[in-house]
Design a protein around this motif. Structure first.
Motif, PDB file in Angstrom:
ATOM      1  N   ALA A 210       0.537  -7.880  45.919  1.00 21.26           N
ATOM      2  CA  ALA A 210       1.045  -7.373  44.647  1.00 21.26           C
ATOM      3  C   ALA A 210       1.496  -8.513  43.741  1.00 21.26           C
ATOM      4  CB  ALA A 210       2.215  -6.419  44.892  1.00 21.26           C
ATOM      5  N   ALA A 211       1.222  -8.373  42.450  1.00 16.62           N
ATOM      6  CA  ALA A 211       1.671  -9.367  41.473  1.00 16.62           C
ATOM      7  C   ALA A 211       3.068  -9.060  40.967  1.00 16.62           C
ATOM      8  CB  ALA A 211       0.688  -9.421  40.309  1.00 16.62           C
ATOM      9  N   ARG A 212       3.395  -7.772  40.819  1.00 15.76           N
ATOM     10  CA  ARG A 212       4.683  -7.356  40.262  1.00 15.76           C
ATOM     11  C   ARG A 212       5.276  -6.246  41.135  1.00 15.76           C
ATOM     12  NH1 ARG A 212       0.900  -7.782  36.800  1.00 15.76           N
ATOM     13  NH2 ARG A 212       0.549  -5.526  36.759  1.00 15.76           N
ATOM     14  N   PRO A 213       5.656  -6.561  42.356  1.00 20.67           N
ATOM     15  CA  PRO A 213       6.200  -5.527  43.245  1.00 20.67           C
ATOM     16  C   PRO A 213       7.611  -5.110  42.829  1.00 20.67           C
ATOM     17  CG  PRO A 213       6.333  -7.669  44.298  1.00 20.67           C
ATOM     18  CD  PRO A 213       5.575  -7.876  43.017  1.00 20.67           C
ATOM     19  N   LEU A 214       7.941  -3.877  43.148  1.00 17.83           N
ATOM     20  CA  LEU A 214       9.263  -3.315  42.893  1.00 17.83           C
ATOM     21  C   LEU A 214       9.684  -2.546  44.141  1.00 17.83           C
ATOM     22  CD1 LEU A 214      11.668  -2.314  41.073  1.00 17.83           C
ATOM     23  CD2 LEU A 214      10.144  -0.455  40.330  1.00 17.83           C
ATOM     24  N   ILE A 215      10.953  -2.687  44.517  1.00 17.37           N
ATOM     25  CA  ILE A 215      11.511  -1.930  45.644  1.00 17.37           C
ATOM     26  C   ILE A 215      12.520  -0.931  45.098  1.00 17.37           C
ATOM     27  CG2 ILE A 215      12.807  -2.070  47.811  1.00 17.37           C
ATOM     28  CD1 ILE A 215      11.778  -4.952  48.085  1.00 17.37           C
ATOM     29  N   VAL A 216      12.408   0.317  45.552  1.00 13.51           N
ATOM     30  CA  VAL A 216      13.356   1.363  45.167  1.00 13.51           C
ATOM     31  C   VAL A 216      13.991   1.894  46.445  1.00 13.51           C
ATOM     32  CG1 VAL A 216      13.705   3.536  43.950  1.00 13.51           C
ATOM     33  CG2 VAL A 216      11.889   1.974  43.212  1.00 13.51           C
ATOM     34  N   VAL A 217      15.319   1.899  46.506  1.00 14.34           N
ATOM     35  CA  VAL A 217      16.006   2.361  47.709  1.00 14.34           C
ATOM     36  C   VAL A 217      16.923   3.532  47.387  1.00 14.34           C
ATOM     37  CG1 VAL A 217      15.905   0.126  48.864  1.00 14.34           C
ATOM     38  CG2 VAL A 217      17.868   0.657  47.416  1.00 14.34           C
ATOM     39  N   GLY A 218      17.008   4.452  48.328  1.00 13.53           N
ATOM     40  CA  GLY A 218      17.904   5.589  48.222  1.00 13.53           C
ATOM     41  C   GLY A 218      18.847   5.654  49.401  1.00 13.53           C
ATOM     42  N   GLY A 219      19.464   6.813  49.578  1.00 15.45           N
ATOM     43  CA  GLY A 219      20.440   6.974  50.647  1.00 15.45           C
ATOM     44  C   GLY A 219      19.867   6.760  52.028  1.00 15.45           C
ATOM     45  N   GLY A 220      18.569   6.987  52.194  1.00 13.19           N
ATOM     46  CA  GLY A 220      17.947   6.792  53.488  1.00 13.19           C
ATOM     47  C   GLY A 220      17.825   5.347  53.903  1.00 13.19           C
ATOM     48  N   ALA A 221      18.167   4.421  53.007  1.00 11.27           N
ATOM     49  CA  ALA A 221      18.090   2.991  53.316  1.00 11.27           C
ATOM     50  C   ALA A 221      19.458   2.377  53.574  1.00 11.27           C
ATOM     51  CB  ALA A 221      17.401   2.248  52.166  1.00 11.27           C
ATOM     52  N   GLN A 222      20.494   3.193  53.670  1.00  9.63           N
ATOM     53  CA  GLN A 222      21.841   2.643  53.789  1.00  9.63           C
ATOM     54  C   GLN A 222      22.049   1.777  55.025  1.00  9.63           C
ATOM     55  OE1 GLN A 222      24.532   2.483  51.917  1.00  9.63           O
ATOM     56  NE2 GLN A 222      23.817   3.691  50.179  1.00  9.63           N
ATOM     57  N   GLU A 223      21.300   2.032  56.086  1.00 12.91           N
ATOM     58  CA  GLU A 223      21.456   1.227  57.305  1.00 12.91           C
ATOM     59  C   GLU A 223      20.414   0.113  57.384  1.00 12.91           C
ATOM     60  OE1 GLU A 223      24.125   1.968  58.880  1.00 12.91           O
ATOM     61  OE2 GLU A 223      24.441   3.858  57.819  1.00 12.91           O
ATOM     62  N   ALA A 224      19.665  -0.104  56.324  1.00 16.25           N
ATOM     63  CA  ALA A 224      18.548  -1.052  56.370  1.00 16.25           C
ATOM     64  C   ALA A 224      18.712  -2.206  55.390  1.00 16.25           C
ATOM     65  CB  ALA A 224      17.242  -0.313  56.085  1.00 16.25           C
ATOM     66  N   GLY A 225      19.935  -2.474  54.955  1.00 17.28           N
ATOM     67  CA  GLY A 225      20.150  -3.460  53.908  1.00 17.28           C
ATOM     68  C   GLY A 225      19.673  -4.854  54.250  1.00 17.28           C
ATOM     69  N   GLU A 226      19.848  -5.270  55.492  1.00 16.77           N
ATOM     70  CA  GLU A 226      19.427  -6.618  55.890  1.00 16.77           C
ATOM     71  C   GLU A 226      17.929  -6.820  55.669  1.00 16.77           C
ATOM     72  OE1 GLU A 226      18.987  -9.249  60.031  1.00 16.77           O
ATOM     73  OE2 GLU A 226      20.042  -7.325  60.045  1.00 16.77           O
ATOM     74  N   TRP A 227      17.146  -5.806  56.014  1.00 19.94           N
ATOM     75  CA  TRP A 227      15.692  -5.923  55.914  1.00 19.94           C
ATOM     76  C   TRP A 227      15.222  -5.736  54.480  1.00 19.94           C
ATOM     77  CZ3 TRP A 227      14.225  -8.374  59.927  1.00 19.94           C
ATOM     78  CH2 TRP A 227      14.884  -8.178  61.141  1.00 19.94           C
ATOM     79  N   VAL A 228      15.920  -4.906  53.724  1.00 19.53           N
ATOM     80  CA  VAL A 228      15.611  -4.773  52.295  1.00 19.53           C
ATOM     81  C   VAL A 228      15.791  -6.119  51.606  1.00 19.53           C
ATOM     82  CG1 VAL A 228      16.378  -3.756  50.113  1.00 19.53           C
ATOM     83  CG2 VAL A 228      16.137  -2.309  52.144  1.00 19.53           C
ATOM     84  N   ARG A 229      16.911  -6.777  51.880  1.00 22.96           N
ATOM     85  CA  ARG A 229      17.167  -8.079  51.246  1.00 22.96           C
ATOM     86  C   ARG A 229      16.094  -9.101  51.617  1.00 22.96           C
ATOM     87  NH1 ARG A 229      18.677 -12.606  53.036  1.00 22.96           N
ATOM     88  NH2 ARG A 229      19.232 -11.746  55.091  1.00 22.96           N
ATOM     89  N   LEU A 230      15.753  -9.166  52.895  1.00 20.14           N
ATOM     90  CA  LEU A 230      14.779 -10.154  53.342  1.00 20.14           C
ATOM     91  C   LEU A 230      13.423  -9.927  52.680  1.00 20.14           C
ATOM     92  CD1 LEU A 230      14.079 -12.515  55.179  1.00 20.14           C
ATOM     93  CD2 LEU A 230      13.613 -10.869  57.019  1.00 20.14           C
ATOM     94  N   ILE A 231      12.968  -8.679  52.639  1.00 21.35           N
ATOM     95  CA  ILE A 231      11.672  -8.375  52.026  1.00 21.35           C
ATOM     96  C   ILE A 231      11.705  -8.648  50.525  1.00 21.35           C
ATOM     97  CG2 ILE A 231      10.068  -6.490  51.511  1.00 21.35           C
ATOM     98  CD1 ILE A 231      10.853  -5.322  54.281  1.00 21.35           C
ATOM     99  N   ALA A 232      12.801  -8.272  49.866  1.00 18.91           N
ATOM    100  CA  ALA A 232      12.926  -8.524  48.427  1.00 18.91           C
ATOM    101  C   ALA A 232      12.831 -10.008  48.122  1.00 18.91           C
ATOM    102  CB  ALA A 232      14.238  -7.950  47.908  1.00 18.91           C
ATOM    103  N   GLU A 233      13.491 -10.828  48.920  1.00 19.64           N
ATOM    104  CA  GLU A 233      13.460 -12.267  48.676  1.00 19.64           C
ATOM    105  C   GLU A 233      12.080 -12.855  48.956  1.00 19.64           C
ATOM    106  OE1 GLU A 233      18.223 -13.061  49.627  1.00 19.64           O
ATOM    107  OE2 GLU A 233      16.685 -13.638  51.095  1.00 19.64           O
TER     108      GLU A 233
END
Length: 550
Positions: A210-233
């Motif tokens: 992807a050239a312009r990826p976007l991540i959208v998180v909801g309540g179902g991601a509350q226990e997954a913050g570490e992995w969200v941050r790593l993938i976003a970075e």
């Protein structure tokens, strides 16, 4: 499954024992004749399960909701049937909306009379059907022997898949019935949810290119913050947090954005990774087209293609799935030169617009943020300050911004905050309400005082249902009706319940008062009179940004 020796128990004793086995240490309650045997059984176990009794059944359920949302773990409430149960249904429907693991336990009339419509006290035509419509599973206890298995089944369902509420009802004579019972020694376990490795592999390739990826998180991601941050970075991808996703990624992180900035990123994105979110405003309001590829991760298979079939749909636990995705992404990830700078510019422009549009609200929210520690919990409301908080309040930790989600339950905030505080007594909790919403559960100041629940409640009083009045003024030629309010003196009202109370007139005074309330540790009310505040809706009700339909 390990069991204990068979011994004679009442249904009530068996249920209380299984609540304890499954980790319930607090039960929110309001007693009554249909549940007398249950409370008699609870009396013997108050060293393990603390009863917190409220002044209205709605508060019992709201407190259980706040407990579940602040911890992510099951909570429970018990009330009488009929009007008692019906009084909890606003909170129960909110628990359903925000995916909270709340266990509703209710009484019933005599077992032989259920469904006969003879006019007994608290009789409903079909209480169980109502409960089933507001939960993921509900049933009736009919004997002492089946109680251990049914209670564990309730907890298995609470812990498995989408964490929505469950319910059990029990007839008043069944509570007291005694028979040999084989208790289960082990708590319920969630159903296994293996990672879909093949779908993860496809998602990694699509995201990596992807050239312009976007991540959208909801309540179902509350226990997954570490992995969200790593993938976003790794992707240099902004992470959009709506009401339920706040705190998944620290709001101070350079890639964390709220809805106004996320709206702009939605318009330019080529691939969206959506984790534990319905994507309702994005798909229905902001628009879709064939150039946008969506990858959805959700524990609920029905959610994946409810509105449009995604490019890749992955059923699974958010943390486990994102961990697998992160571990494979490096081998497929392209470079995105300048992407981080573009994110920073868009984020700054959106923040500037929010501040210019909602300056008074932002001043108060900044004062609250300064007064609350990083792990402090803010409970919002259907009020002008709450609407602004969803756009502009920086949340630093998971489960520290509690909102009623799409249910939009006016009046939920104060009672819900009491549950959050009782569940996390060492964590400061601030609730923000308007004068209209606060009076829905203001009598629970008595509950706060009686049980020593140290919530700092802020009431932003403008003498009206402010949002209703503004709409009437703007859209109906100033024909205001049923929107003005006559209020008590909130300071004197709180003091009459035994709370510390103060009135403030500025953001600086508000911050000082909150800090004092947190330091004292006792329940406190802060009355903050405000005038008519700027309209937040131009920041929310935005036109379609992807107008081409698939």
């Amino acid at each position: 499954m390990q069991t204990l020796a068979i011994s004679p128990l009442t249904t009530a004793q068996a249920v209380v024992s299984m609540l304890e086995v499954n980790g319930i240490d607090t039960i929110y309650c309001l007693p009554g004749v249909q549940n007398d045997p249950f409370f008699d059984a609870l009396y013997d176990r108050t060293n393990a399960i603390r009863p917190i009794h409220a002044r209205h059944e709605q508060a019992c359920a709201y407190m259980a909701l706040g407990h579940a949302m602040a911890t992510g773990k099951p909570s429970a409430y018990v009330v009488v049937p009929g009007p008692g149960f019906l009084n909890t249904t606003a909170a129960l429907s909110t628990a359903y909306a925000v995916n909270a693991p709340v266990f509703a336990l209710t009484g019933q009339i005599q077992q032989a009379m259920i469904g006969r419509n003879v006019g007994l006290l608290h009789e409903l035509p079909d209480q169980l059907s109502i409960m089933r419509g507001l939960t993921k599973w509900a049933d009736r206890l009919r004997s002492p022997a089946e109680a251990p298995g049914m209670v564990n089944e309730a907890f298995r369902r609470l812990l498995s898949g989408r964490p929505r509420p469950v319910g059990l009802e029990c007839a008043m004579d069944t509570w007291a019935r005694r028979a040999p019972v084989e208790l289960i020694a082990e708590p319920a376990r969630p159903d296994p949810c293996p990672v879909d490795e093949e779908a993860v592999e496809r998602a990694v390739k699509l995201l990596g290119a992807a050239a312009r990826p976007l991540i959208v998180v909801g309540g179902g991601a509350q226990e997954a913050g570490e992995w969200v941050r790593l993938i976003a970075e790794m992707l240099d991808a902004p992470v959009m947090t709506g009401r339920m996703g706040q705190g998944v990624l620290d709001g101070r992180h350079k890639l964390s954005v709220t809805m106004p900035a996320g709206y702009r990123f939605w318009g330019e994105a080529d691939v969206v990774l959506a984790v534990g979110t319905r994507l309702q405003p994005q798909q229905q309001n902001w628009g879709l087209d064939d150039s946008l590829k969506i990858i959805r991760i959700d524990i609920d298979s029905e959610e994946l293609d409810r509105q449009r079939k995604p490019e890749i749909g992955i059923v699974g636990d958010a943390a486990a799935t994102l961990k697998a995705l992160a571990n494979r992404l490096a081998g497929h990830n392209a470079k995105r030169n300048g992407r981080a700078e573009a994110v920073a510019e868009t984020k700054a422009a959106a923040a500037k617009r929010i501040r210019e549009t909602l300056a008074p609200q932002i001043g108060y929210l900044e004062a609250i943020r300064r007064a609350l520690p990083e792990d402090g919990i803010l409970v919002d409301e259907l009020t002008q300050m709450g609407y602004a908080a969803r756009l502009a309040y920086p949340t630093y930790k998971p489960r520290t911004f509690l909102s009623p989600g799409y249910q939009g339950t006016l009046g939920w905030g104060y009672a819900t905050s009491l549950g959050a505080k009782s569940a996390r007594p060492d964590t400061p909790v601030v609730s923000i309400s308007g004068d209209g919403g606060f009076l829905f559960t203001a009598m629970e100041m008595a509950t706060a005082a009686q049980h020593g629940i140290g919530v700092v409640a802020v009431v932003f009083s403008d003498g009206a249902y402010g949002n209703v009045r503004r709409i009437q003024q703007q859209s109906f030629n100033n024909r205001t009706i049923a929107s003005d309010l006559r209020n008590p003196d909130f300071v004197k009202l709180a003091e009459s319940f035994g709370l510390d109370a103060v009135r403030v007139k500025s953001p600086e005074e508000l911050g000082t008062a909150i800090s004092r309330g947190i330091a004292k540790g006792g329940p406190m009310l802060i009355d903050c009179p405000v005038g008519q505040l700027p309209d937040p809706w131009p920041l929310v009700q935005v036109p379609r940004i992807r107008p081409r339909k698939s």
